[in-house]
Write a protein that holds these residues in place. Sequence first.
Motif, PDB file in Angstrom:
ATOM      1  N   VAL A 187       0.852  -1.192   0.000  1.00  0.00           N
ATOM      2  CA  VAL A 187       0.000   0.000   0.000  1.00  0.00           C
ATOM      3  C   VAL A 187       0.884   1.237   0.000  1.00  0.00           C
ATOM      4  N   LEU A 223      -8.983   6.249  -3.197  1.00  0.00           N
ATOM      5  CA  LEU A 223      -8.244   5.087  -3.673  1.00  0.00           C
ATOM      6  C   LEU A 223      -7.938   5.276  -5.150  1.00  0.00           C
ATOM      7  N   VAL A 281      -6.642   3.619  -8.380  1.00  0.00           N
ATOM      8  CA  VAL A 281      -6.543   2.239  -8.871  1.00  0.00           C
ATOM      9  C   VAL A 281      -5.644   2.197 -10.093  1.00  0.00           C
ATOM     10  N   ARG A 308       1.131   0.195  -8.253  1.00  0.00           N
ATOM     11  CA  ARG A 308       0.438   1.161  -7.404  1.00  0.00           C
ATOM     12  C   ARG A 308       1.020   2.573  -7.489  1.00  0.00           C
ATOM     13  N   SER A 328      -3.023   4.054  -2.699  1.00  0.00           N
ATOM     14  CA  SER A 328      -3.031   3.085  -3.795  1.00  0.00           C
ATOM     15  C   SER A 328      -2.592   1.723  -3.281  1.00  0.00           C
ATOM     16  N   ILE A 329      -3.071   0.684  -3.946  1.00  0.00           N
ATOM     17  CA  ILE A 329      -2.827  -0.697  -3.531  1.00  0.00           C
ATOM     18  C   ILE A 329      -2.362  -1.494  -4.745  1.00  0.00           C
ATOM     19  N   ARG A 388      -2.647  -4.703  -6.627  1.00  0.00           N
ATOM     20  CA  ARG A 388      -3.541  -5.852  -6.637  1.00  0.00           C
ATOM     21  C   ARG A 388      -2.728  -7.153  -6.609  1.00  0.00           C
ATOM     22  N   ALA A 445      -8.601  -5.041  -0.760  1.00  0.00           N
ATOM     23  CA  ALA A 445      -8.914  -3.622  -0.547  1.00  0.00           C
ATOM     24  C   ALA A 445      -9.655  -3.414   0.768  1.00  0.00           C
ATOM     25  N   LEU A 477     -15.397  -4.652  -6.078  1.00  0.00           N
ATOM     26  CA  LEU A 477     -15.407  -4.027  -4.751  1.00  0.00           C
ATOM     27  C   LEU A 477     -16.803  -3.498  -4.425  1.00  0.00           C
TER      28      LEU A 477
END
Length: 600
Positions: A322, A334, A336, A343, A362-363, A365, A392, A418
């Motif tokens: 993250v 967030l 994406v 990210r 940001s993450i 995936r 998430a 999500l």
Amino acid sequence: MDFGPDAERMASPSVEPDISETLLAVGASLATGAPKALFHEESLAAALVDRQGRILAASAAFAALRPELVLDETMLTRVAGAGAAIVERVNDGPLEMTLCAYALASRAEGWILPGAVRAAAAASPNQIVVLASPSHRLQRPLQAACEAFGLTGLQTRVALEAIRTGGVRTAAQRLGISYHTAREAMAEAMVRVRAPRLPALVRRLVSLAFGVLPETEEVDLLGDAWGLSTRQAAIAVLIADGMTRGETAAALGLGEAVVKRELNEVYGLLQVGSAAALARKIAEANALNWMTRSTGGDIGVIEAGAEPLRIVHRPGGGRIAVSDYGPASGRPVLVVHSSMTSRIVARGLRRALQSAGFRPISIDRPGFGLTDEIEGLRPGLHDPYPAAADDAILVLDALKLQTVDVVARGGAQFVVALHKIAADRLGRVVLVNPDPPSAASGRRIGPFGVLKDAFRRNPALIRVWAGLIGTQLTHARVSRMLERSMQGSPPDEAAARDPEIVQDYFRAVRTFATGRHTGYVNEQIDFARRGRGQPPIDGTSNWLVMVAAHDTLHEPQEVIAYWRAVLVDAQFQLVQDGGRLLALSRPHDVVEGLLNTRSG
């Protein structure tokens, strides 16, 4: 990308009939390409020296070392005569022992070096490059690794001293605290890092302090560096990963007495007195090994302070990477990433969001960047988006965020997944150029269009392509790829000439070089196999879909038609002067769209 003449033919629409054969041929020609590592600039202890050991250029990490620790006169003379890279261990006491590599500058062109040292070496090919991996001297990178795992100040201080001294008791003595306090701090730290024992904690923190190191078999490496036998090296690796001697014996089919005897021999060869110190030395040897491998150019260095990083763990195992850019007082949004990137949030978009009062998060995936794949799911044979949505939710809970806005510069299917499991956690949503499945997009022009068609007809090619781009990534190639793939779209052509946009795109794709591309493969296979139809979903009146009129990958009207059928009550906007890179080139328009989207 620039992969030579075969790839130039592959990217041309006139050769569609043989694209599969061409892609397979190009992939086969690069099959021996090894993954690469990404190092934090602050962790590179490198110098250019003359044959008398006088330092001509050095990184800050190297300057922090005692010259006599790494500059051995005998080694300098040997390298000056032979010209070949030589790796030696240098010992000035257990706490100062480190591995060093020497080579003539002309023979070190593929090494990962800081820019100043690389330039000096290029200008003086007959001088000598020296690399070291002294993790105990990497104060800031080690602290950043501790912060990524969420360690407290006390836990960080004890962990850093344990890395330096090889044990919790000695760390407590150096810090002037009780052994009980230090032991409790380390027990809590091991829970946060998901490390079964102190050696595993040390190894994971040291490895992350260096950067992103590809997973590799280290048995041969330890034999080369210290002369360990195959059995000794296997024992060392398992002990460094947190196994007990009994667990190691069971894993290798040996008696515990044999493991004890061999481990004592390993300790003597490496001149360490504990499993934690052993773990540190193995992590350092692995890092030095990757520093001296061919890097394919500028792929190997991560700019100092470029990315915040926090690790969130899945309950069933695996880590989620993250980036929380702050400020903490901002409204969380967030951001994406696309299926081609990670990210990393482009600086222009990040600045625009923060200026409007947002807190970009940001993450990565699953299978992208630093986020692990989902255990038990077969790559390419499952829907990748529900698992990403579960990740998430874990991140939102870890950050104590009940709701979050969304800006998706790709990954629209993830946002839909999500929404399905936690619509109440989403505020306003902006989808920028959301990709429809390949079956719903008829565009087949340009390099990406040709590849998209090839993937649709033969999804097995996706893995070949992913491996190919991973071995070939450099800043120059990414720049050329953007220029060629954006031809015909005036706003994108302009964006592809913007140095900041190109650099940000490069930063977002280069984790592919480490061999971490399973997420890309999974999502591209899903695009290729997913049919036109998808059940409509409601509750999206607070969503805005921004579609660029100059998208180089899809026909805008096809994109709008597909997503109108899915997001039945969403808002749509055709951006007449926008292109494929809309989120990077027109970030203020995206933020304005987010601000003006009606709340749900």
